[in-house]
Write a protein that holds these residues in place. Structure first.
Motif, PDB file in Angstrom:
ATOM      1  N   CYS A   1      -8.275   4.354  -4.184  1.00  0.00           N
ATOM      2  CA  CYS A   1      -6.963   3.223  -4.065  1.00  0.00           C
ATOM      3  C   CYS A   1      -7.144   3.315  -2.307  1.00  0.00           C
TER       4      CYS A   1
ATOM      5  N   TYR B   1       1.736   7.463  -6.720  1.00  0.00           N
ATOM      6  CA  TYR B   1       1.115   8.257  -6.956  1.00  0.00           C
ATOM      7  C   TYR B   1       1.719   9.731  -6.918  1.00  0.00           C
TER       8      TYR B   1
ATOM      9  N   ALA C   1       1.136  -1.251   0.003  1.00  0.00           N
ATOM     10  CA  ALA C   1      -0.277  -0.437  -0.065  1.00  0.00           C
ATOM     11  C   ALA C   1       0.812   1.264   0.066  1.00  0.00           C
TER      12      ALA C   1
ATOM     13  N   ALA D   1      -1.403   9.082   1.123  1.00  0.00           N
ATOM     14  CA  ALA D   1      -2.685   9.589   0.764  1.00  0.00           C
ATOM     15  C   ALA D   1      -2.307  11.024   0.864  1.00  0.00           C
TER      16      ALA D   1
ATOM     17  N   ARG E   1       1.957   1.643  -3.112  1.00  0.00           N
ATOM     18  CA  ARG E   1       1.641   2.577  -4.365  1.00  0.00           C
ATOM     19  C   ARG E   1       0.684   3.544  -4.262  1.00  0.00           C
ATOM     20  N   SER E   2       1.053   4.288  -2.643  1.00  0.00           N
ATOM     21  CA  SER E   2       0.640   5.873  -2.901  1.00  0.00           C
ATOM     22  C   SER E   2       2.415   6.036  -3.029  1.00  0.00           C
TER      23      SER E   2
ATOM     24  N   CYS F   1      -3.635   1.593  -1.179  1.00  0.00           N
ATOM     25  CA  CYS F   1      -2.983   2.945  -0.928  1.00  0.00           C
ATOM     26  C   CYS F   1      -3.182   3.245   0.721  1.00  0.00           C
TER      27      CYS F   1
END
Length: 178
Positions: free
Chosen positions: A121, A47, A40, A132, A43-44, A127
């Motif tokens: 996400c 972004y 997670a 985020a 993935r953050s 995420c």
């Protein structure tokens, strides 16, 4: 006596074995949880990288330049405000007169889709919420507040009912966190 002692030793060994097995199961699931958290976080960070990509930065720059070319629009909106429908009509007329009007619309779509993806996400827990929110809340709140009526108009005209909805949800969640 030997039977009692044997039973005690066997029971003790079984208890130790059961304890080791339970510890192993705990370690396995703890490792899985840690792996999910790392994924997670990764993935953050992806972004964040996307937000710094040439494509995304170009969209943000296009919007920035639009407001630089139309400072009277920005000051009028700040001084007088507008109803959502008045802002929509006003924005459309300014876009039609602007030499890069289509680019501005595409930039708005790009920025909205990006924040929609971040929202999905985060809400799906794919995420890391804290990362985020740290990196995207300020932008999401500002963009959503500035362009909400424009996104509504774009949804009506394009039929893309989800455009900006994730952005709006994410910005709302950010407002609740502050």
């Amino acid at each position: 006596m030997k039977e009692d002692r044997r039973w005690i030793v066997e029971t003790g060994l079984k208890a130790v074995g059961l304890g080791i097995a339970a510890f192993g199961i705990f370690e396995f699931f703890d490792g899985q949880r840690a792996s999910i958290e790392r994924a997670a976080q990764a993935r953050s960070l992806d972004y964040i990288s996307t937000a710094n990509s040439d494509e995304h930065q170009s969209a943000v720059q296009t919007l920035f330049e639009f407001w630089l070319r139309n400072p009277d629009v920005a000051s009028l909106l700040q001084e007088q405000g507008q109803t959502p429908s008045g802002l929509q009509a006003f924005f459309v007329s300014v876009l039609r007169a602007d030499q890069s009007g289509n680019d501005v619309v595409f930039a708005l779509r790009r920025v909205a889709h990006f924040h929609d993806e971040v929202s999905i996400c985060v809400s799906s827990k794919a995420c890391d919420r804290e990362i985020a929110q740290t990196f995207f809340c300020d932008d999401a709140i500002q963009i959503e507040g500035t362009y909400r009526p424009i996104f509504e108009l774009m949804r009506q005209q394009s039929g893309d009912r989800s455009l900006g909805q994730g952005l709006s949800a994410f910005a709302s969640e950010c407002d609740n966190e502050t």
